[in-house]
Scaffold this motif. Structure first.
Motif, PDB file in Angstrom:
ATOM      1  N   THR A 182       0.820  -1.214   0.000  1.00  0.00           N
ATOM      2  CA  THR A 182       0.000   0.000   0.000  1.00  0.00           C
ATOM      3  C   THR A 182       0.849   1.257   0.000  1.00  0.00           C
ATOM      4  OG1 THR A 182      -1.751  -1.149   1.224  1.00  0.00           O
ATOM      5  CG2 THR A 182      -1.821   1.249   1.235  1.00  0.00           C
ATOM      6  N   THR A 183       1.933   1.260   0.781  1.00  0.00           N
ATOM      7  CA  THR A 183       2.686   2.496   1.016  1.00  0.00           C
ATOM      8  C   THR A 183       4.108   2.498   0.467  1.00  0.00           C
ATOM      9  OG1 THR A 183       3.646   1.778   3.143  1.00  0.00           O
ATOM     10  CG2 THR A 183       1.423   2.752   3.196  1.00  0.00           C
ATOM     11  N   GLY A 184       4.722   1.330   0.310  1.00  0.00           N
ATOM     12  CA  GLY A 184       6.123   1.270  -0.081  1.00  0.00           C
ATOM     13  C   GLY A 184       7.091   1.534   1.054  1.00  0.00           C
ATOM     14  N   ILE A 185       6.588   1.777   2.258  1.00  0.00           N
ATOM     15  CA  ILE A 185       7.463   2.013   3.411  1.00  0.00           C
ATOM     16  C   ILE A 185       8.217   0.713   3.724  1.00  0.00           C
ATOM     17  CG2 ILE A 185       7.542   2.604   5.875  1.00  0.00           C
ATOM     18  CD1 ILE A 185       5.028   4.337   5.369  1.00  0.00           C
ATOM     19  N   PRO A 186       9.546   0.744   3.852  1.00  0.00           N
ATOM     20  CA  PRO A 186      10.328  -0.497   3.898  1.00  0.00           C
ATOM     21  C   PRO A 186      10.397  -1.205   5.244  1.00  0.00           C
ATOM     22  CG  PRO A 186      11.804   1.385   3.904  1.00  0.00           C
ATOM     23  CD  PRO A 186      10.420   1.938   3.714  1.00  0.00           C
ATOM     24  N   ASN A 187      10.112  -0.486   6.338  1.00  0.00           N
ATOM     25  CA  ASN A 187      10.236  -1.083   7.675  1.00  0.00           C
ATOM     26  C   ASN A 187       8.882  -1.011   8.385  1.00  0.00           C
ATOM     27  OD1 ASN A 187      13.285  -1.461   7.739  1.00  0.00           O
ATOM     28  ND2 ASN A 187      13.112   0.730   7.293  1.00  0.00           N
ATOM     29  N   ILE A 188       8.298  -2.178   8.640  1.00  0.00           N
ATOM     30  CA  ILE A 188       6.923  -2.225   9.144  1.00  0.00           C
ATOM     31  C   ILE A 188       6.807  -3.253  10.255  1.00  0.00           C
ATOM     32  CG2 ILE A 188       4.499  -2.631   8.553  1.00  0.00           C
ATOM     33  CD1 ILE A 188       5.235  -1.945   5.635  1.00  0.00           C
ATOM     34  N   SER A 189       6.119  -2.873  11.328  1.00  0.00           N
ATOM     35  CA  SER A 189       5.826  -3.805  12.416  1.00  0.00           C
ATOM     36  C   SER A 189       4.374  -3.649  12.838  1.00  0.00           C
ATOM     37  CB  SER A 189       6.759  -3.557  13.613  1.00  0.00           C
ATOM     38  OG  SER A 189       6.646  -2.216  14.068  1.00  0.00           O
ATOM     39  N   ALA A 190       3.840  -4.680  13.499  1.00  0.00           N
ATOM     40  CA  ALA A 190       2.441  -4.678  13.932  1.00  0.00           C
ATOM     41  C   ALA A 190       2.376  -5.048  15.412  1.00  0.00           C
ATOM     42  CB  ALA A 190       1.619  -5.654  13.096  1.00  0.00           C
ATOM     43  N   TRP A 191       1.407  -4.444  16.138  1.00  0.00           N
ATOM     44  CA  TRP A 191       1.403  -4.515  17.596  1.00  0.00           C
ATOM     45  C   TRP A 191       0.012  -4.693  18.171  1.00  0.00           C
ATOM     46  CZ3 TRP A 191       6.238  -3.991  19.951  1.00  0.00           C
ATOM     47  CH2 TRP A 191       7.271  -3.576  19.098  1.00  0.00           C
ATOM     48  N   ILE A 192      -0.044  -5.368  19.318  1.00  0.00           N
ATOM     49  CA  ILE A 192      -1.263  -5.441  20.131  1.00  0.00           C
ATOM     50  C   ILE A 192      -0.868  -5.218  21.589  1.00  0.00           C
ATOM     51  CG2 ILE A 192      -2.587  -6.962  18.617  1.00  0.00           C
ATOM     52  CD1 ILE A 192      -1.773  -9.285  20.531  1.00  0.00           C
ATOM     53  N   PRO A 193      -1.808  -4.732  22.429  1.00  0.00           N
ATOM     54  CA  PRO A 193      -1.488  -4.594  23.851  1.00  0.00           C
ATOM     55  C   PRO A 193      -1.273  -5.969  24.474  1.00  0.00           C
ATOM     56  CG  PRO A 193      -3.810  -4.153  23.457  1.00  0.00           C
ATOM     57  CD  PRO A 193      -3.169  -4.278  22.115  1.00  0.00           C
ATOM     58  N   MET A 194      -0.326  -6.054  25.380  1.00  0.00           N
ATOM     59  CA  MET A 194      -0.024  -7.319  26.044  1.00  0.00           C
ATOM     60  C   MET A 194       0.570  -7.020  27.420  1.00  0.00           C
ATOM     61  SD  MET A 194      -0.072 -10.646  25.820  1.00  0.00           S
ATOM     62  CE  MET A 194      -0.296 -10.940  24.060  1.00  0.00           C
ATOM     63  N   PRO A 195      -0.139  -7.375  28.511  1.00  0.00           N
ATOM     64  CA  PRO A 195       0.418  -7.180  29.851  1.00  0.00           C
ATOM     65  C   PRO A 195       1.774  -7.869  29.963  1.00  0.00           C
ATOM     66  CG  PRO A 195      -1.892  -7.784  29.983  1.00  0.00           C
ATOM     67  CD  PRO A 195      -1.487  -7.951  28.551  1.00  0.00           C
ATOM     68  N   LYS A 196       2.668  -7.277  30.760  1.00  0.00           N
ATOM     69  CA  LYS A 196       4.033  -7.790  30.831  1.00  0.00           C
ATOM     70  C   LYS A 196       4.091  -9.261  31.220  1.00  0.00           C
ATOM     71  CE  LYS A 196       6.351  -3.387  31.646  1.00  0.00           C
ATOM     72  NZ  LYS A 196       7.185  -2.581  32.575  1.00  0.00           N
ATOM     73  N   ALA A 197       3.237  -9.678  32.160  1.00  0.00           N
ATOM     74  CA  ALA A 197       3.253 -11.078  32.591  1.00  0.00           C
ATOM     75  C   ALA A 197       2.908 -12.005  31.428  1.00  0.00           C
ATOM     76  CB  ALA A 197       2.278 -11.288  33.745  1.00  0.00           C
ATOM     77  N   GLN A 198       1.905 -11.613  30.618  1.00  0.00           N
ATOM     78  CA  GLN A 198       1.523 -12.430  29.483  1.00  0.00           C
ATOM     79  C   GLN A 198       2.572 -12.367  28.382  1.00  0.00           C
ATOM     80  OE1 GLN A 198      -2.526 -11.791  28.158  1.00  0.00           O
ATOM     81  NE2 GLN A 198      -3.248 -11.483  30.247  1.00  0.00           N
ATOM     82  N   LEU A 199       3.259 -11.237  28.291  1.00  0.00           N
ATOM     83  CA  LEU A 199       4.316 -11.113  27.296  1.00  0.00           C
ATOM     84  C   LEU A 199       5.427 -12.126  27.562  1.00  0.00           C
ATOM     85  CD1 LEU A 199       5.609  -7.736  25.950  1.00  0.00           C
ATOM     86  CD2 LEU A 199       7.172  -9.621  26.326  1.00  0.00           C
ATOM     87  N   TYR A 200       5.802 -12.273  28.818  1.00  0.00           N
ATOM     88  CA  TYR A 200       6.827 -13.261  29.149  1.00  0.00           C
ATOM     89  C   TYR A 200       6.319 -14.681  28.898  1.00  0.00           C
ATOM     90  CZ  TYR A 200       9.511  -9.456  31.160  1.00  0.00           C
ATOM     91  OH  TYR A 200      10.221  -8.288  31.322  1.00  0.00           O
ATOM     92  N   SER A 201       5.017 -14.897  29.135  1.00  0.00           N
ATOM     93  CA  SER A 201       4.441 -16.208  28.837  1.00  0.00           C
ATOM     94  C   SER A 201       4.505 -16.494  27.338  1.00  0.00           C
ATOM     95  CB  SER A 201       2.979 -16.270  29.309  1.00  0.00           C
ATOM     96  OG  SER A 201       2.900 -16.131  30.713  1.00  0.00           O
TER      97      SER A 201
END
Length: 353
Positions: free
Chosen positions: A217-236
């Motif tokens: 869509t954009t041609g932008i070369p560096n792209i990441s995607a994110w969702i909220p995640m509590p730190k405890a669940q992130l480590y899990s």
């Protein structure tokens, strides 16, 4: 009069789309692999139906169909088969996937679709209409952007089909795009704080479809995607990533999918009505200037209904040159603002000291 089909109409999201289509006075052909699962809904809604598997003969069932909205996942398994049928029958193809591999395959069929004069567009639901539109909006605001981050926050609940798609992806980790190339990233490694629209929260990188689509869509070369995640669940999540080889086995996936069929029903109308989604995007250029865009939309499943039907209607009304498209490339960044339950973009700018 144009004739169109919902394939996978017996699934949770497919049925929502079918019911809303009828409420709007539309008459899709309902279809899927199993006649006994399709017939009751078709009879209730007074719609034509077909039942056929996705095999070498599938194109025969599309000869009188102008457009297919493909809702039968997991799309990593089914999408390529339906695209082949649509290419053979010269039928426009849409789906509601969020899977990176599917977006990449759809894009790879651009020249064939162009030759056939048909439109291929994966991700015409929540995956990825709002994030794709916010990506294009940020590109319009910052044409020289070199980095793009996209994400969403919602308490939407989950459908059986979405759960099964997640199971298929177990063990595969996360993904981002770096210098134009897709790269695997261990799940849980990407971490940051993000305000998606209702306060700052810890967040985790995910292999969302935009790492594929937003690039086209954009041609932008560096792209990441994110969702909220509590730190405890992130480590899990990081621990789950370490168990990837076990989770990726067919035996584990089969066991989990059977549990989904027994236990997961999908969010009801009350939950959907009271669970909006908050969409966020951030673009950055080489000078360090940052643009942030946010928009609130309807619940993820309701937006899938609204987004897919809006794109169906626009394609049936207007002939578009054949090829592979993203939703925002087809109909612009303001597509999401036109959907029921959506607000308008809010843009903020931040400049380096």
């Amino acid at each position: 009069m144009n004739k169109w089909m919902i394939y996978g109409a017996n699934g949770y999201t497919g049925e929502l789309i079918a019911r809303e289509a009828v409420r709007r006075g539309m008459s899709p052909v309902l279809s899927g692999r199993n006649a006994e699962k399709i017939r009751p809904l078709a009879e209730e809604l007074s719609l034509e139906f077909q039942a056929f598997p996705l095999n070498d003969q599938a194109a025969d069932h599309l000869k009188e169909i102008d457009l297919v909205l493909h809702c039968a996942g997991p799309f990593e398994i089914t999408s390529a088969l339906m695209i082949e049928a649509c290419l053979s029958a010269e039928t426009d193809y849409l789906d509601i996937t969020g899977e990176v591999s599917v977006f990449e395959h759809t894009h790879s069929q651009h020249e064939r679709a162009k030759e056939k004069g048909i439109v291929l567009c994966s991700g015409v639901g929540f995956d990825v209409v709002p994030t794709d539109c916010i990506a294009l909006k940020l590109k319009e605001e910052m044409p020289d952007a070199t980095e793009l981050s996209l994400g969403f926050d919602s308490d939407s609940g989950i459908s059986p089909g979405t759960f099964k798609t997640m199971i298929q992806g177990l063990g595969s980790g996360s993904m981002h795009r770096k210098n134009g190339v897709l790269e695997a990233v261990p799940i849980g490694k990407q971490r940051r704080i993000i305000d998606f629209g209702r306060g700052s929260r810890s967040a985790m990188g995910i292999p969302w479809g935009d790492v594929s689509t937003a690039f086209y869509t954009t041609g932008i070369p560096n792209i990441s995607a994110w969702i909220p995640m509590p730190k405890a669940q992130l480590y899990s999540a990081r621990l789950m990533g370490a168990a990837g080889p076990l989770l990726a086995t067919d035996w584990v996936k089969e066991k989990l999918e059977k549990q989904v069929e027994k236990r997961i029903k999908g969010p009801d109308s009350d939950l959907r009505a009271n669970s909006p989604a908050y969409i966020w995007g951030e673009a950055k250029n080489r000078k360090g200037v940052i643009k942030v865009a946010r928009i609130q939309t309807a619940n993820v499943y309701d937006l899938t209904v609204y987004g897919s039907l809006e794109i169906v209607c626009r394609l049936l009304e207007k002939k578009i040159e054949g090829g592979s498209y993203t939703p925002a490339a087809l109909f612009g960044s303001n597509l999401v603002e036109s959907l029921p339950g959506s607000g308008t973009f809010e843009i903020d700018s931040f400049f380096p000291y």
